[in-house]
Enzyme design. Structure first.
Site, PDB file in Angstrom:
ATOM      1  N   GLU A 179      88.165-159.802  51.524  1.00  0.00           N
ATOM      2  CA  GLU A 179      88.331-161.215  51.171  1.00  0.00           C
ATOM      3  C   GLU A 179      89.701-161.479  50.553  1.00  0.00           C
ATOM      4  O   GLU A 179      90.116-160.738  49.654  1.00  0.00           O
ATOM      5  CB  GLU A 179      87.239-161.639  50.185  1.00  0.00           C
ATOM      6  CG  GLU A 179      87.177-163.124  49.960  1.00  0.00           C
ATOM      7  CD  GLU A 179      86.022-163.535  49.051  1.00  0.00           C
ATOM      8  OE1 GLU A 179      85.588-164.693  49.125  1.00  0.00           O
ATOM      9  OE2 GLU A 179      85.554-162.691  48.272  1.00  0.00           O
ATOM     10  N   GLY A 313      85.882-156.878  40.654  1.00  0.00           N
ATOM     11  CA  GLY A 313      84.679-156.365  40.024  1.00  0.00           C
ATOM     12  C   GLY A 313      83.698-155.860  41.057  1.00  0.00           C
ATOM     13  O   GLY A 313      83.101-154.794  40.910  1.00  0.00           O
ATOM     14  N   MET A 315      82.283-156.859  45.540  1.00  0.00           N
ATOM     15  CA  MET A 315      82.432-157.669  46.752  1.00  0.00           C
ATOM     16  C   MET A 315      81.134-157.689  47.524  1.00  0.00           C
ATOM     17  O   MET A 315      80.521-156.663  47.763  1.00  0.00           O
ATOM     18  CB  MET A 315      83.567-157.107  47.631  1.00  0.00           C
ATOM     19  CG  MET A 315      83.776-157.868  48.917  1.00  0.00           C
ATOM     20  SD  MET A 315      84.247-159.597  48.611  1.00  0.00           S
ATOM     21  CE  MET A 315      83.650-160.365  50.117  1.00  0.00           C
ATOM     22  N   ASN A 317      79.818-157.840  50.490  1.00  0.00           N
ATOM     23  CA  ASN A 317      79.630-157.512  51.900  1.00  0.00           C
ATOM     24  C   ASN A 317      78.150-157.556  52.278  1.00  0.00           C
ATOM     25  O   ASN A 317      77.290-157.093  51.520  1.00  0.00           O
ATOM     26  CB  ASN A 317      80.156-156.105  52.196  1.00  0.00           C
ATOM     27  CG  ASN A 317      81.520-155.852  51.609  1.00  0.00           C
ATOM     28  OD1 ASN A 317      82.459-156.586  51.868  1.00  0.00           O
ATOM     29  ND2 ASN A 317      81.620-154.813  50.785  1.00  0.00           N
ATOM     30  N   HIS A 347      75.199-161.448  40.540  1.00  0.00           N
ATOM     31  CA  HIS A 347      76.236-162.279  41.169  1.00  0.00           C
ATOM     32  C   HIS A 347      76.379-161.929  42.652  1.00  0.00           C
ATOM     33  O   HIS A 347      76.365-162.809  43.526  1.00  0.00           O
ATOM     34  CB  HIS A 347      77.554-162.050  40.431  1.00  0.00           C
ATOM     35  CG  HIS A 347      78.719-162.845  40.939  1.00  0.00           C
ATOM     36  ND1 HIS A 347      79.234-163.915  40.260  1.00  0.00           N
ATOM     37  CD2 HIS A 347      79.477-162.721  42.067  1.00  0.00           C
ATOM     38  CE1 HIS A 347      80.255-164.416  40.933  1.00  0.00           C
ATOM     39  NE2 HIS A 347      80.421-163.699  42.035  1.00  0.00           N
ATOM     40  N   GLU A 348      76.503-160.636  42.952  1.00  0.00           N
ATOM     41  CA  GLU A 348      76.702-160.231  44.346  1.00  0.00           C
ATOM     42  C   GLU A 348      75.446-160.441  45.183  1.00  0.00           C
ATOM     43  O   GLU A 348      75.550-160.777  46.373  1.00  0.00           O
ATOM     44  CB  GLU A 348      77.134-158.761  44.399  1.00  0.00           C
ATOM     45  CG  GLU A 348      78.392-158.447  43.618  1.00  0.00           C
ATOM     46  CD  GLU A 348      79.549-159.391  43.912  1.00  0.00           C
ATOM     47  OE1 GLU A 348      79.727-159.785  45.085  1.00  0.00           O
ATOM     48  OE2 GLU A 348      80.280-159.748  42.973  1.00  0.00           O
ATOM     49  N   GLU A 370      81.909-169.015  44.773  1.00  0.00           N
ATOM     50  CA  GLU A 370      81.983-168.188  43.572  1.00  0.00           C
ATOM     51  C   GLU A 370      81.324-168.857  42.365  1.00  0.00           C
ATOM     52  O   GLU A 370      80.702-168.195  41.543  1.00  0.00           O
ATOM     53  CB  GLU A 370      83.432-167.848  43.254  1.00  0.00           C
ATOM     54  CG  GLU A 370      84.114-166.988  44.310  1.00  0.00           C
ATOM     55  CD  GLU A 370      83.431-165.646  44.516  1.00  0.00           C
ATOM     56  OE1 GLU A 370      82.630-165.223  43.663  1.00  0.00           O
ATOM     57  OE2 GLU A 370      83.691-165.020  45.553  1.00  0.00           O
TER      58      GLU A 370
END
Length: 897
Positions: A179, A313, A315, A317, A347-348, A370
């Site tokens: 990203e 921190g 990602m 994917n 968060h992810e 985000e």
């Protein structure tokens, strides 16, 4: 992606510039043609429709989206642990919307193209190191298969396909990070979020490696020297969240319901991984999100890979999330560190729905991607985890990041045009994460919690596996709540700046008879907003400052009379944003200021105390309260505080004030008095903290950043070599390196030998990076000259993680005179560094400029901005924010004098 930085976890010299790293440019930066030799020019230049430059513009992405209706990829990759390159073949099965009338370009940065075929027939092409061009005459039909044979070097800067060799055991690990525009460094394709695709992958890799991607492998064929991994076709998603990770990872397995979970880490760190925390936090997040969204997890499995040298921190994917392996602690984590881990996991996972299932059409909506994950992660922790102080931590971290960013001259609206992928990269900042998340946090108060949840669910259901825009999201929320959000959207999303509120009141017979909320706006951004807040009313009762009433209020405009407050108890303390409902800066009324100064430790509500303490520092940062008064207040009141979040906040700002004290023009005697007061207070807090407590670790971290006197440095040395111990404080390897860096920072005792001894015990990559940091920070003229030269002339000899350590340690705040002697080449090299294509490198380079509290330094920054108008977004942002921080420091210094 989680690029959020917990302000309590970064070195203090960078807290004054924290929003630099993830800034967004206020004005567009046009991509400029480069003098680039065209490779394989077999016909007239057919790439003139697209500028020969790195990155992708929105205008060209729009054109290509008009060309291509659908695309799927079949990808074969050969991986090797010994070579510097990997090779691959990609088959792109394309359906065009109509017969092409312009060239087709395929994104591919920094590789080599061996051949291209269309439907099995070799065709001429051009390649300029940024993209491949094929003349439309070679694509005469509405459907074609384009095959590209290619090679590409492994990355050493954390983007594309990154290669890491572990110095501990020499094992090699690979992972991808894409990203916003680095997926084309893995394979040639159309690297834009609104050209979603399905991916079929096969990989040849060394026999002892595991290969990981969005799907689990369907079979592995064993060869003589390698294994051949085959993966089934994926669901449709954007290429920036495709992934390929490989290496001899250690694997743990579990399940969240019927969803297979795997956790992976490199072998040398496997013993330190607290798997119970990882799986518990992951399963709790699944338990919250699936019923909240009313959509089951949309993919087949969920892997989490702890990656070395990782830039962010984490990602998101699809099905194979990567995390920075700094989340692996080699000692016991504090509760705040555990909460931070739980937060980034949530968060992810939230992104798997909001970002992966439904994806923004273009990078101008990155903030929503985000911001939503930021808000949802905290909501999940607050409602389904062990962490009962989630929103206090949010206020302490992301919210302050947002407030800090939003008061800078480089602030911007949440929603604004993003002209190209360079600007998209620059869009990871306190506005995108902190302000956006805070704006979303206020919506359930404004619309109703269930109405907000239903709007989100409907949005995800309607646009599953598709792309969306901001209007799609807002329309679903408005429909669910039966509310027109046009005005709200204009005020909050399209206007920059931070508003301030202040409550004033009058009382009669110990009851309020009049209360008004006054709202002001910054001069640069004259917009008054509407939002719902909560008033907290406090009175002294039986020796405690108790909250005796709360009142929700919807305010708007410059003045809101709160008639509902009439008859409530007369405040001895009034906080107009109780429990942090609103996104707004608070000015306290005179009555509250007077009583809080006397009774801050008597406030029963920890969250309220936290916010009052923050307001105290805000007054100092705004140069309304002098720095010495602030230090005196902390020393006189902070020692009695036992709430860990308030201790973390005060610890953060003690370091902040110490950094300022090292540069503000003062007499030597006065500077020594103030810095010694700070040092003595911190050392006292460290000694008095409960054995083995989180407070003890917090104060240890502060001590290693502000210790400077001979007695303090002696204590640090004795702690390191075991001649002195603080009961309950167990030094893990990373804590030991903090003490070693402190010795080197002041050339104390046998500082060089301390590095040698520690490396003999621990030769891990972390230790080598820490050793580099300790060497760079030494305050010797020849040392600074050497490392400035390395940074400017020898960058190619260091990988990005090493460059970061060099820049973050180059000039400590008290080393400003050394910067004045050796720092000019950093300014002079800006134009040269600006030509580097790596946005990550530009971000790291911004760290090389320290805190500057003199008019001469501030003027030098202004000069650089004027003389170098072509600097890229990250560097422009960095210079402007450094100048702002310097001017703040100058103003704080005037208040102290």
């Amino acid at each position: 992606m989680n690029k959020y930085i917990n302000l309590t976890d970064v070195p203090l010299k960078y807290k004054v510039v924290i929003s630099i790293l993830f800034g967004i440019l206020l004005s567009s930066c046009e991509q400029r043609p480069t003098e680039q030799e065209i490779i394989s020019p077999t016909q007239p230049n057919i790439s003139s429709i697209r500028i020969t430059a790195p990155g992708l513009s929105e205008s060209y992405a729009d054109l290509r989206h008009q060309q291509i209706a659908e695309v799927d990829y079949r990808l074969s990759i050969n991986l090797d642990s010994q070579t510097k390159n990997f090779s691959g073949i990609v088959h792109a099965d394309i359906n065009f919307r109509k017969i092409l009338e312009q060239p087709l370009t395929i994104d591919f940065s920094g590789g080599a193209v061996d051949s291209i075929q269309v439907d099995g027939r070799s065709v001429p092409f051009e390649y300029n190191n940024y993209f491949i061009s094929i003349d439309y005459q070679n694509l005469p039909e509405k459907s074609h298969t384009i095959t590209v044979n290619y090679q590409h070097p492994y990355s050493n800067n954390g983007s594309g396909l990154h290669r890491f060799k572990d110095p501990k055991d020499e094992k090699v690990y690979l992972y991808t990070d894409f990203e916003p525009y680095d997926a084309n460094r893995l394979f040639p394709h159309f690297d834009q979020p609104n050209l979603k695709a399905r991916y079929t992958l096969d990989v040849k890799a060394p026999k002892d490696w595991v290969v990981v991607s969005a799907e689990r492998e369907e079979r592995v064929e064993e060869k003589r020297k390698s294994n051949h991994w085959f993966f089934p076709q994926t669901k449709k998603f954007s290429s920036y969240i495709f992934s390929l990770h490989a290496g001899p990872y250690h694997i743990w397995e579990d399940k969240a319901g019927d969803i297979p979970l795997r956790l992976m880490a490199r072998q040398s760190l496997a013993n330190y991984v607290k798997t119970e925390d990882w799986f518990t936090f992951t399963k709790q997040s699944f338990e919250f999100f699936q019923p909240y969204f009313e959509i089951d997890y949309p993919f087949k499995k969920y892997d989490q890979i702890l990656a070395p040298d990782f830039n962010a921190g984490a990602m998101e994917n699809v099905g194979a999330v990567t995390f920075n392996d700094s989340y692996i602690s080699r000692g016991k984590k504090t509760q705040a560190q555990r909460m931070r881990l739980a937060n980034v996991i949530a968060h992810e996972l939230a992104h798997q729905w909001f970002g992966n299932l439904v994806t923004m059409n273009w990078w101008d909506d990155l903030w929503l991607n985000e911001s939503f994950a930021t808000y949802m992660a905290n909501l999940a922790l607050a409602e389904n985890s062990e962490f009962t102080t989630t929103w206090e931590n949010y206020y302490l971290g992301a919210k302050q990041w947002a407030y800090h960013t939003d008061q800078r001259p480089t602030t911007h609206a949440i929603q604004l045009p993003v002209n190209n992928t360079d600007e998209a990269f620059a869009n990871f900042d306190g506005i995108t994460y902190g302000k956006g998340g805070s704006v979303l946090k206020q919506l359930p108060y404004y619309l109703g919690k269930e109405e907000f949840r239903k709007g989100v669910s409907n949005y995800l259901k309607a646009l599953s596996y598709d792309n969306s825009t901001l209007n799609d999201f807002i329309n679903h929320l408005g429909k669910a709540a039966d509310k027109d959000l046009d005005t709200w959207q204009q005020q909050w999303l399209y206007q920059a700046g931070l508003n301030t509120i202040e409550a004033s009141f009058q009382c009669d017979d110990d009851q309020i008879n009049h209360l008004v909320i006054q709202q002001t706006e910054p001069e640069e951004y004259p917009v008054l907003r509407e939002q719902r807040t909560q008033l907290g009313i406090y009175q002294m009762k039986a020796g405690s400052m108790k909250r005796v009433a709360t009142l929700p209020v919807l305010y708007s405009g410059a003045r809101t009379e709160v008639k509902e407050a009439v008859g409530l108890p007369c405040p001895e303390g009034l906080y107009p944003n109780e429990e942090d409902w609103a996104y707004v800066k608070v000015n306290l009324d005179e009555v509250t200021i007077k009583n809080m100064a006397k009774h801050i430790n008597d406030i029963e509500e920890p969250f309220a105390r936290l916010m009052f303490w923050q307001s105290l520092f805000d007054s100092t940062y705004d140069a309304k309260l002098s720095l010495d008064e602030y230090i005196s207040f902390i020393v006189n009141n902070g020692a009695d505080e036992r709430n860990i979040n308030i201790i973390r906040l005060n610890a953060r700002y003690i370091e902040f004030t110490y950094d300022f004290l090292t540069q503000i023009p003062l007499s030597t005697k006065r500077r020594n008095e103030l810095t010694q007061t700070v040092e003595s207070f911190v050392w006292g807090q460290l000694l008095e903290a409960a054995e083995g407590s989180d407070q003890q670790k917090v104060w240890f971290g502060v001590f290693t950043n502000i210790a400077h006197s001979t007695p303090a440095l002696s204590h640090a040395r004795d702690l390191l070599i075991g001649e002195f111990a603080i009961k309950g404080l167990e030094l893990d390897p990373d804590m030991r390196w903090k003490l070693i860096k402190l010795q080197n920072r002041y050339l104390f005792s046998d500082y060089e030998q301390a590095i040698t001894r520690e490396l003999a015990k621990d030769n891990s990559d972390r230790s080598k990076l820490n050793a580099l940091s300790a060497e760079v920070i030494r305050p010797q003229s020849e040392n600074k000259s050497k490392w400035v030269d390395n940074l400017i002339s020898n960058r190619d000899k260091f990988k990005l993680s090493e460059i970061r350590k060099i820049t973050e340690s180059l000039f400590a705040p008290e080393q400003i005179e050394l910067f004045n002697i050796h720092g000019q080449p950093i300014f002079d090299s800006l134009a040269q560094v600006n030509e580097d294509e790596s946005q990550e490198l530009l971000t790291a380079y911004a760290y090389a400029l320290p805190l500057m509290c003199s008019r001469e330094n501030v003027n030098e920054i202004t000069k650089s901005l004027k003389e170098k108008p072509q600097l890229k977004p990250i560097l422009v942002k960095a210079l402007k924010n450094h100048r702002y921080s310097g001017e703040r420091c100058i103003n704080i210094g005037k208040r102290l004098l």
